[in-house]
Design a protein around this motif. Sequence first.
Motif, PDB file in Angstrom:
ATOM      1  N   PHE A  66       0.950  -1.149   0.003  1.00 29.30           N
ATOM      2  CA  PHE A  66       0.075   0.002  -0.025  1.00 29.30           C
ATOM      3  C   PHE A  66       0.784   1.294  -0.075  1.00 29.30           C
ATOM      4  CE2 PHE A  66      -2.276   3.399   1.999  1.00 29.30           C
ATOM      5  CZ  PHE A  66      -3.518   3.463   1.209  1.00 29.30           C
ATOM      6  N   ILE A  67       1.763   1.117   0.995  1.00 28.69           N
ATOM      7  CA  ILE A  67       2.867   2.411   0.951  1.00 28.69           C
ATOM      8  C   ILE A  67       3.595   2.697  -0.455  1.00 28.69           C
ATOM      9  CG2 ILE A  67       4.976   3.402   1.955  1.00 28.69           C
ATOM     10  CD1 ILE A  67       3.651   1.937   4.561  1.00 28.69           C
ATOM     11  N   ASN A  68       4.017   1.608  -0.951  1.00 21.75           N
ATOM     12  CA  ASN A  68       4.791   1.781  -2.277  1.00 21.75           C
ATOM     13  C   ASN A  68       3.873   2.156  -3.438  1.00 21.75           C
ATOM     14  OD1 ASN A  68       7.141   1.175  -1.039  1.00 21.75           O
ATOM     15  ND2 ASN A  68       6.825  -1.030  -1.291  1.00 21.75           N
ATOM     16  N   LYS A  69       2.550   1.538  -3.495  1.00 20.46           N
ATOM     17  CA  LYS A  69       1.798   1.778  -4.442  1.00 20.46           C
ATOM     18  C   LYS A  69       0.849   3.117  -4.413  1.00 20.46           C
ATOM     19  CE  LYS A  69      -1.456  -0.350  -7.518  1.00 20.46           C
ATOM     20  NZ  LYS A  69      -0.637  -0.289  -8.984  1.00 20.46           N
ATOM     21  N   VAL A  70       0.393   3.579  -3.355  1.00 15.91           N
ATOM     22  CA  VAL A  70      -0.223   4.492  -3.061  1.00 15.91           C
ATOM     23  C   VAL A  70       0.467   5.870  -2.514  1.00 15.91           C
ATOM     24  CG1 VAL A  70      -2.493   5.566  -1.926  1.00 15.91           C
ATOM     25  CG2 VAL A  70      -2.355   3.019  -2.820  1.00 15.91           C
ATOM     26  N   ILE A  71       0.968   5.700  -1.439  1.00 13.16           N
ATOM     27  CA  ILE A  71       1.419   6.881  -0.830  1.00 13.16           C
ATOM     28  C   ILE A  71       2.828   7.458  -1.358  1.00 13.16           C
ATOM     29  CG2 ILE A  71       2.456   7.634   1.433  1.00 13.16           C
ATOM     30  CD1 ILE A  71       0.575   5.520   2.901  1.00 13.16           C
ATOM     31  N   CYS A  72       3.758   6.484  -1.639  1.00 13.95           N
ATOM     32  CA  CYS A  72       5.126   7.180  -2.055  1.00 13.95           C
ATOM     33  C   CYS A  72       4.677   8.185  -3.471  1.00 13.95           C
ATOM     34  CB  CYS A  72       6.053   5.944  -2.331  1.00 13.95           C
ATOM     35  SG  CYS A  72       6.707   5.308  -0.638  1.00 13.95           S
ATOM     36  N   PRO A  73       4.259   7.351  -4.417  1.00  9.23           N
ATOM     37  CA  PRO A  73       4.152   8.009  -5.600  1.00  9.23           C
ATOM     38  C   PRO A  73       3.448   9.497  -5.326  1.00  9.23           C
ATOM     39  CG  PRO A  73       3.303   6.009  -5.947  1.00  9.23           C
ATOM     40  CD  PRO A  73       3.530   5.963  -4.475  1.00  9.23           C
ATOM     41  N   GLN A  74       2.260   9.544  -4.412  1.00  7.80           N
ATOM     42  CA  GLN A  74       1.710  10.934  -4.325  1.00  7.80           C
ATOM     43  C   GLN A  74       2.626  11.589  -3.594  1.00  7.80           C
ATOM     44  OE1 GLN A  74      -0.837  11.546  -6.030  1.00  7.80           O
ATOM     45  NE2 GLN A  74      -0.755   9.588  -6.723  1.00  7.80           N
ATOM     46  N   ILE A  75       3.331  11.377  -2.502  1.00 10.27           N
ATOM     47  CA  ILE A  75       4.620  12.318  -2.040  1.00 10.27           C
ATOM     48  C   ILE A  75       5.463  12.626  -2.981  1.00 10.27           C
ATOM     49  CG2 ILE A  75       6.236  12.307  -0.144  1.00 10.27           C
ATOM     50  CD1 ILE A  75       4.613  10.191   1.597  1.00 10.27           C
ATOM     51  N   ALA A  76       5.948  12.043  -3.807  1.00  7.98           N
ATOM     52  CA  ALA A  76       6.932  12.407  -4.796  1.00  7.98           C
ATOM     53  C   ALA A  76       6.181  13.320  -5.721  1.00  7.98           C
ATOM     54  CB  ALA A  76       7.342  11.111  -5.691  1.00  7.98           C
ATOM     55  N   ILE A  77       4.964  13.252  -6.181  1.00  8.59           N
ATOM     56  CA  ILE A  77       4.234  14.185  -6.808  1.00  8.59           C
ATOM     57  C   ILE A  77       4.311  15.531  -6.131  1.00  8.59           C
ATOM     58  CG2 ILE A  77       2.196  14.817  -8.185  1.00  8.59           C
ATOM     59  CD1 ILE A  77       1.808  12.113  -8.806  1.00  8.59           C
ATOM     60  N   ASP A  78       3.756  15.370  -4.952  1.00  7.40           N
ATOM     61  CA  ASP A  78       3.753  16.625  -4.032  1.00  7.40           C
ATOM     62  C   ASP A  78       5.007  17.218  -3.812  1.00  7.40           C
ATOM     63  OD1 ASP A  78       1.971  18.333  -2.277  1.00  7.40           O
ATOM     64  OD2 ASP A  78       3.322  17.606  -0.817  1.00  7.40           O
ATOM     65  N   LEU A  79       6.053  16.625  -3.663  1.00 10.80           N
ATOM     66  CA  LEU A  79       7.447  17.106  -3.716  1.00 10.80           C
ATOM     67  C   LEU A  79       7.669  17.851  -5.075  1.00 10.80           C
ATOM     68  CD1 LEU A  79       9.443  14.573  -1.504  1.00 10.80           C
ATOM     69  CD2 LEU A  79       8.560  16.982  -0.743  1.00 10.80           C
ATOM     70  N   GLU A  80       7.536  17.398  -6.125  1.00 13.34           N
ATOM     71  CA  GLU A  80       7.898  17.826  -7.315  1.00 13.34           C
ATOM     72  C   GLU A  80       7.323  19.194  -7.655  1.00 13.34           C
ATOM     73  OE1 GLU A  80       7.286  15.031 -10.658  1.00 13.34           O
ATOM     74  OE2 GLU A  80       8.596  13.677  -9.579  1.00 13.34           O
ATOM     75  N   ASN A  81       5.864  19.360  -6.969  1.00 10.16           N
ATOM     76  CA  ASN A  81       5.390  20.297  -7.386  1.00 10.16           C
ATOM     77  C   ASN A  81       5.361  21.575  -6.123  1.00 10.16           C
ATOM     78  OD1 ASN A  81       3.903  19.146  -9.552  1.00 10.16           O
ATOM     79  ND2 ASN A  81       2.370  18.474  -8.328  1.00 10.16           N
ATOM     80  N   GLY A  82       6.442  21.336  -5.384  1.00 15.29           N
ATOM     81  CA  GLY A  82       6.678  22.147  -4.397  1.00 15.29           C
ATOM     82  C   GLY A  82       6.100  22.170  -2.881  1.00 15.29           C
ATOM     83  N   GLY A  83       5.448  21.103  -2.805  1.00 18.06           N
ATOM     84  CA  GLY A  83       4.802  20.824  -1.584  1.00 18.06           C
ATOM     85  C   GLY A  83       5.756  20.475  -0.396  1.00 18.06           C
ATOM     86  N   PHE A  84       5.259  19.951   0.751  1.00 20.02           N
ATOM     87  CA  PHE A  84       5.925  19.839   1.723  1.00 20.02           C
ATOM     88  C   PHE A  84       6.994  18.391   1.560  1.00 20.02           C
ATOM     89  CE2 PHE A  84       2.012  21.282   3.322  1.00 20.02           C
ATOM     90  CZ  PHE A  84       2.693  22.608   4.217  1.00 20.02           C
TER      91      PHE A  84
END
Length: 84
Positions: A66-84
């Motif tokens: 779950f963490i690898n398929k759902v959470i990590c990709p979304q965190i990576a996208i958020d970081l690329e977009n200047g998120g936390f």
Amino acid sequence: MNRILSDYLAICSSFREDGLSKSERKQRHAMFSEWEKRDYCNELITIGEIQDFWTKHSKICWNNQFINKVICPQIAIDLENGGF
């Protein structure tokens, strides 16, 4: 609810929360593996949706799949977009 999350919840709901036998754990793992391999056509899930899902279903099995398929990709996208 997003299909990737509803499919994960369906697998979790198929088993009791604790005290699974070895064969049940193997079966659940096989189902999670199939879920992890399934292509969801890059369905977008926001961090907020993940947080809501996590809060509403806090007692289900949270695993690396779950963490690898759902959470990590979304965190990576958020970081690329200047998120936390």
